[in-house]
Design a protein around this motif. Structure first.
Motif, PDB file in Angstrom:
ATOM      1  N   GLN A 124       0.841  -1.213   0.000  1.00 16.60           N
ATOM      2  CA  GLN A 124       0.000   0.000   0.000  1.00 16.60           C
ATOM      3  C   GLN A 124       0.868   1.252   0.000  1.00 16.60           C
ATOM      4  O   GLN A 124       0.542   2.243  -0.663  1.00 16.60           O
ATOM      5  N   TYR A 125       1.984   1.203   0.718  1.00 12.40           N
ATOM      6  CA  TYR A 125       2.918   2.341   0.728  1.00 12.40           C
ATOM      7  C   TYR A 125       3.489   2.550  -0.676  1.00 12.40           C
ATOM      8  O   TYR A 125       3.503   3.669  -1.193  1.00 12.40           O
ATOM      9  N   ASP A 126       3.925   1.450  -1.299  1.00 12.02           N
ATOM     10  CA  ASP A 126       4.501   1.539  -2.643  1.00 12.02           C
ATOM     11  C   ASP A 126       3.479   2.083  -3.637  1.00 12.02           C
ATOM     12  O   ASP A 126       3.832   2.811  -4.569  1.00 12.02           O
ATOM     13  N   ALA A 127       2.215   1.723  -3.429  1.00 19.86           N
ATOM     14  CA  ALA A 127       1.155   2.183  -4.356  1.00 19.86           C
ATOM     15  C   ALA A 127       0.620   3.567  -3.960  1.00 19.86           C
ATOM     16  O   ALA A 127      -0.381   4.028  -4.513  1.00 19.86           O
ATOM     17  N   LYS A 128       1.291   4.211  -3.012  1.00 13.70           N
ATOM     18  CA  LYS A 128       0.912   5.556  -2.532  1.00 13.70           C
ATOM     19  C   LYS A 128      -0.539   5.600  -2.024  1.00 13.70           C
ATOM     20  O   LYS A 128      -1.276   6.552  -2.241  1.00 13.70           O
ATOM     21  N   ALA A 132      -1.728   5.550  17.239  1.00 14.09           N
ATOM     22  CA  ALA A 132      -0.335   5.162  16.955  1.00 14.09           C
ATOM     23  C   ALA A 132      -0.247   4.844  15.468  1.00 14.09           C
ATOM     24  O   ALA A 132      -0.885   3.888  15.001  1.00 14.09           O
ATOM     25  N   TYR A 133       0.513   5.668  14.744  1.00 17.41           N
ATOM     26  CA  TYR A 133       0.732   5.403  13.319  1.00 17.41           C
ATOM     27  C   TYR A 133       1.922   4.466  13.184  1.00 17.41           C
ATOM     28  O   TYR A 133       3.049   4.837  13.529  1.00 17.41           O
ATOM     29  N   GLU A 134       1.655   3.252  12.721  1.00 14.42           N
ATOM     30  CA  GLU A 134       2.706   2.241  12.609  1.00 14.42           C
ATOM     31  C   GLU A 134       2.661   1.614  11.214  1.00 14.42           C
ATOM     32  O   GLU A 134       1.858   0.696  10.970  1.00 14.42           O
ATOM     33  N   PRO A 135       3.507   2.099  10.305  1.00 12.32           N
ATOM     34  CA  PRO A 135       3.547   1.439   8.993  1.00 12.32           C
ATOM     35  C   PRO A 135       3.921  -0.028   9.194  1.00 12.32           C
ATOM     36  O   PRO A 135       4.912  -0.318   9.883  1.00 12.32           O
ATOM     37  N   PRO A 186      10.168   5.176   7.782  1.00 10.35           N
ATOM     38  CA  PRO A 186       9.901   6.291   6.878  1.00 10.35           C
ATOM     39  C   PRO A 186      10.723   7.501   7.334  1.00 10.35           C
ATOM     40  O   PRO A 186      11.220   7.515   8.463  1.00 10.35           O
ATOM     41  N   THR A 187      10.841   8.512   6.491  1.00  5.82           N
ATOM     42  CA  THR A 187      11.577   9.703   6.930  1.00  5.82           C
ATOM     43  C   THR A 187      10.730  10.465   7.943  1.00  5.82           C
ATOM     44  O   THR A 187       9.499  10.318   7.982  1.00  5.82           O
ATOM     45  N   VAL A 188      11.419  11.298   8.729  1.00  2.00           N
ATOM     46  CA  VAL A 188      10.697  12.083   9.734  1.00  2.00           C
ATOM     47  C   VAL A 188       9.694  13.006   9.030  1.00  2.00           C
ATOM     48  O   VAL A 188       8.577  13.217   9.522  1.00  2.00           O
ATOM     49  N   SER A 189      10.056  13.521   7.866  1.00  2.15           N
ATOM     50  CA  SER A 189       9.096  14.432   7.218  1.00  2.15           C
ATOM     51  C   SER A 189       7.890  13.660   6.685  1.00  2.15           C
ATOM     52  O   SER A 189       6.763  14.159   6.727  1.00  2.15           O
ATOM     53  N   GLU A 190       8.099  12.430   6.231  1.00  2.00           N
ATOM     54  CA  GLU A 190       6.932  11.613   5.820  1.00  2.00           C
ATOM     55  C   GLU A 190       6.012  11.373   7.014  1.00  2.00           C
ATOM     56  O   GLU A 190       4.794  11.519   6.923  1.00  2.00           O
TER      57      GLU A 190
END
Ligand code: PEP
Length: 267
Positions: free
Chosen positions: A141-145, A179-182, A192-196
Motif C-alpha cells: 500500500q505504501y509503494d502504491a501511494k 499510533a501510526y505504525e507502517p 519512513p523519513t521524519v518528514s513523511e
C-alpha cells in the motif's frame, strides 16, 4: 502537548522471572535518569501480556510507569462464554488503565475487522480504559501511494464510535491516542523519513478533528523500528507526540534512552 513513550512487549518475556528482571532494571534506570525523565512531559507506559498484567501493574503502583493491556475481547466488556478472551473489565481489574487496539499483528493474525474494533472501542470506553488505536499501511500500500486512503479507512471506526456516542465525544478523545505504525516498519529496521511521518501525523490529526466539533487535538505516536539511534530525530518533530516501541522496549536501557529523547525534545 504531553509526550508518550509506550513499550509493547508483545508475547515477551518468556517467564515471570524475566518479567521481574525487566521491571527491576526499568525501575532502577528510571531512578538513575530522574533528571532526564519528567513524567509531566513524557508519560511512560508498558503493555505486558495478559498473563503478566496483574503482577506488572502491582509492581508499577506508585511509579511513573502506567500499564496497558495489548488487547481486549470484542465479544463482551465484562464476562461471558468466550473461551480464551479477557474483557475490558478484567484488564482494568488487573491494573490496566489503557489498552492497545488494532495492532497490525492483531489485524494480520486474527483478521480483526472494523466491526470487531468498534466493539472493542465501545467496551474500552464503558470500562474507562484509554485506547491506543494502531493504524498503518502495508509495504504494498505504501509503494502504491495508498497510505492516506488506508489510514482514512482505518480511522472510520473512530468516526463511527464518536457518531454513536455524541455525548461522550470529549471523554473519548481525552482517552484516545492514535499510533501510526507502517506495517513495513515494524520489527524490520526500515523507517519512513521524519518528514513523511510528520505529514502523515498532520493528516491524522486533521482527519480526527473533522469527526466532531470541538475535539481537542489528538495525540499521535509513531511506531515501527524506533531505536536509540533514530529517537532524537523523531522526537524533534512537533507533529510526533511520542513513540510506540516494540523490540527496543524489552531492554530498560534502550526504552529509557528513547523516552529521554522525547522528554528532552518536548520540554
Ligand atoms: C510494534 O510492534 O508496535 C513496534 C513498533 O515494534 P518495533 O518497535 O519492534 O518495530
Amino acid at each position: 502537548m504531553q509526550a508518550w513513550v509506550i513499550g509493547n512487549w508483545k508475547q515477551n518475556p518468556a517467564t515471570t522471572n524475566e518479567v521481574n528482571e525487566l521491571i527491576d532494571s526499568l525501575l532502577s534506570a528510571i531512578d538513575e535518569r530522574s533528571n532526564d525523565l519528567n513524567p509531566d512531559i513524557c508519560q511512560l507506559m508498558v503493555a505486558p501480556t495478559a498473563i503478566h498484567l496483574a503482577a506488572v501493574s502491582a509492581r508499577l503502583q506508585q511509579t511513573p510507569l502506567l500499564c496497558a493491556a495489548q488487547d481486549i475481547s470484542a465479544h463482551s466488556g465484562t464476562t461471558g462464554a468466550y473461551t480464551g478472551d479477557c474483557s475490558a473489565q478484567q484488564m482494568a481489574d488487573a491494573g490496566a488503565s489503557w489498552t492497545l487496539l488494532g495492532h497490525s499483528e492483531r489485524r494480520q493474525y486474527h483478521q480483526e475487522s472494523a466491526d470487531e474494533l468498534l466493539q472493542k472501542l465501545t467496551h474500552a470506553q464503558a470500562q474507562q480504559l484509554g485506547v491506543i488505536f494502531c493504524i498503518g499501511e502495508t509495504q504494498a500500500q505504501y509503494d502504491a501511494k495508498q497510505t492516506l486512503e488506508v489510514l482514512n479507512e482505518q480511522l472510520a471506526v473512530i468516526k463511527e464510535l464518536l457518531t454513536q456516542q455524541p455525548k461522550l465525544v470529549k471523554t473519548i478523545a481525552e482517552r484516545l491516542i492514535i499510533a501510526y505504525e507502517p506495517v513495513w516498519a515494524i520489527g524490520t529496521g526500515k523507517v519512513p523519513t521524519v518528514s513523511e511521518v510528520s505529514a502523515t501525523h498532520e493528516h491524522i490529526k486533521q482527519t480526527v478533528a473533522s469527526f466532531a466539533d470541538e475535539l481537542p487535538e489528538i495525540t499521535v505516536l509513531y511506531g515501527g523500528s524506533v531505536n536509540t539511534d533514530n529517537a532524537d530525530s523523531f522526537a524533534a518533530s512537533p507533529m510526533i507526540d511520542g513513540a510506540l516501541v516494540g523490540g527496543a522496549s524489552l531492554k530498560a536501557e534502550s526504552f529509557l534512552t528513547i523516552a529521554s529523547a522525547f522528554s528532552r525534545a518536548k520540554a
